[in-house]
Design a protein around this motif. Structure first.
Motif, PDB file in Angstrom:
ATOM      1  N   ILE A  99       1.950 -17.907   8.119  1.00 20.70           N
ATOM      2  CA  ILE A  99       1.796 -16.625   8.819  1.00 20.70           C
ATOM      3  C   ILE A  99       1.454 -15.546   7.794  1.00 20.70           C
TER       4      ILE A  99
ATOM      5  N   THR B  36       1.845 -12.250   6.197  1.00 21.64           N
ATOM      6  CA  THR B  36       2.945 -11.275   6.201  1.00 21.64           C
ATOM      7  C   THR B  36       2.526  -9.938   5.596  1.00 21.64           C
TER       8      THR B  36
ATOM      9  N   ASP C 230      -0.735 -12.983  11.949  1.00 29.41           N
ATOM     10  CA  ASP C 230      -1.730 -14.014  12.280  1.00 29.41           C
ATOM     11  C   ASP C 230      -1.337 -15.355  11.672  1.00 29.41           C
ATOM     12  N   ARG C 231      -1.667 -16.430  12.409  1.00 28.11           N
ATOM     13  CA  ARG C 231      -1.486 -17.771  11.856  1.00 28.11           C
ATOM     14  C   ARG C 231      -2.746 -18.121  11.074  1.00 28.11           C
TER      15      ARG C 231
ATOM     16  N   SER D  38       0.314 -26.374  14.006  1.00 28.68           N
ATOM     17  CA  SER D  38       0.416 -26.019  12.583  1.00 28.68           C
ATOM     18  C   SER D  38       0.714 -27.236  11.712  1.00 28.68           C
TER      19      SER D  38
END
Length: 361
Positions: free
Chosen positions: A77, A79, A92-93, A158
């Motif tokens: 993610i 950060t 956002d991933r 993921s």
């Protein structure tokens, strides 16, 4: 005086590193740079375990630079994002693959082929643009220039999506470059059914190719056909079946990373067939000229892909529900996982559950 890895940069990071060619990984405190104006800081959730990680921690290729924090199949993610970052926002991933830097101005970079840039820098076991060492994804976070960060598509898991960042693009790029995807129904042989090979089967089928898995291990047949969707299976140790398959394939993707004979594979190709090597054996292979010359055959290579193509591959895999078959492990299980990987005892890719298992001692 050179600073220690722990004090080199302002931000403390925790990971696992190999200190020498024994390849044994253990807890390691180090640091990463501040998030610059073009950077994205990524909290790492999952990291795939690639064969390159194993080769590097053991210095099999002779250029390991210890301590090594491996890992280049990173999903996490965002950060923090720098003020010039336009493609990503906090939360956002994202994915980070095999490379995290290039000159951004040469012919290769201009063609979105950053992976072939002479100044390309790998995600780990390399020196970054600031002159300090790169450490990979067996760690809690990473700071990466936005050009080398990927949007992880919605719907792509993921954990089982992480290996696509190396294995996926490594097989997707040659399929596109060598023309394998231009005509549905062409016959592709996939030599070796491991981390790369099993993803190659899935991607090739999604492109509409007829796929034969070529393996020395008869016990993989059922899995190749029923689980992975291959059309047929060819055992290299069966002389009659190998004889019957001579001249039947348009392309072969050779994922085998051990030293092996190319002659039998070249024989399987039709006239003008292409054998594309992706594995990196420790010693040079012998290349017989007669089958090449007499059959107008080609031997080529390919190494991952540029950032634009890697994003295209992720989107393609999300659309076609393609993921790697994985075994999820905890960080402290990594040494036994590496021992098993060395024996090809994994179906088909280990992925470390970094966020839930990496904790400083």
């Amino acid at each position: 005086m050179a600073k220690s890895p722990e004090t080199e940069h302002p931000n403390k990071v925790f990971g696992w590193a190999a200190r020498d060619k024994s390849g044994v990984l253990s807890p390691f405190n180090f640091s990463r740079r501040d998030n610059g104006e073009n950077d994205v800081t990524v909290k790492i959730l999952f990291c795939g375990v690639c064969h390159t990680d194993l080769h590097t921690i053991k210095n099999d290729w002779g250029y390991s630079y210890y301590p090594v924090v491996p890992g280049h199949e990173i999903v996490g993610i965002a950060t923090k994002v720098g003020k010039n970052v336009t493609k990503f926002k906090e939360g956002d991933r994202v994915g980070v693959g095999v490379i995290t830097g290039s000159c951004q101005s040469c012919e290769s970079c201009d063609q979105d082929l950053e992976n072939y840039c002479p100044q390309m820098s790998f995600t780990y076991n390399a020196i970054g643009a600031d002159g300090t060492k790169n450490y990979g994804g067996y760690s809690d976070n990473i700071v990466v220039d936005q050009r080398f960060v990927l949007r992880f598509p919605e719907g792509l898991p993921s954990d089982s999506g992480a290996p696509l960042l190396c294995a996926g693009i490594t097989v997707y790029s040659p399929m596109k470059y060598y023309g394998m995807t231009e005509e549905a129904g062409k016959h592709l042989g996939v030599a070796g059914l491991g981390g790369l090979g099993h993803v190659a089967v899935k991607i090739a089928k999604a492109f509409g190719l007829k796929v034969t898995v070529i393996s020395s291990s008869p016990k993989k047949e059922e899995e190749a056909i029923t689980q992975l969707g291959a059309d047929s299976f060819l055992v290299t140790t069966d002389p009659q079946k190998m004889q019957a398959a001579i001249g039947t394939m348009d392309y072969i993707i050779d994922t085998v990373s051990a030293v092996h004979a190319l002659y039998p594979l070249l024989g399987l190709l039709k006239v003008s067939g292409k054998l594309i090597a992706l594995g990196l054996p420790e010693k040079p292979l012998e290349l017989p000229m007669f089958p090449l010359v007499l059959g107008r055959k080609m031997v080529g290579g390919s190494d991952i892909g540029g950032m634009k193509e890697t994003q295209e591959m992720l989107d393609f895999c999300a659309k076609h529900n393609i993921t790697a078959d994985i075994e999820l492990i905890k960080m402290d299980e990594i040494n036994s996982a590496m021992e098993r990987l060395a024996k090809s005892d994994v179906k088909y890719r280990f992925v470390i559950d970094v966020a839930n298992s990496l904790s400083p001692p």
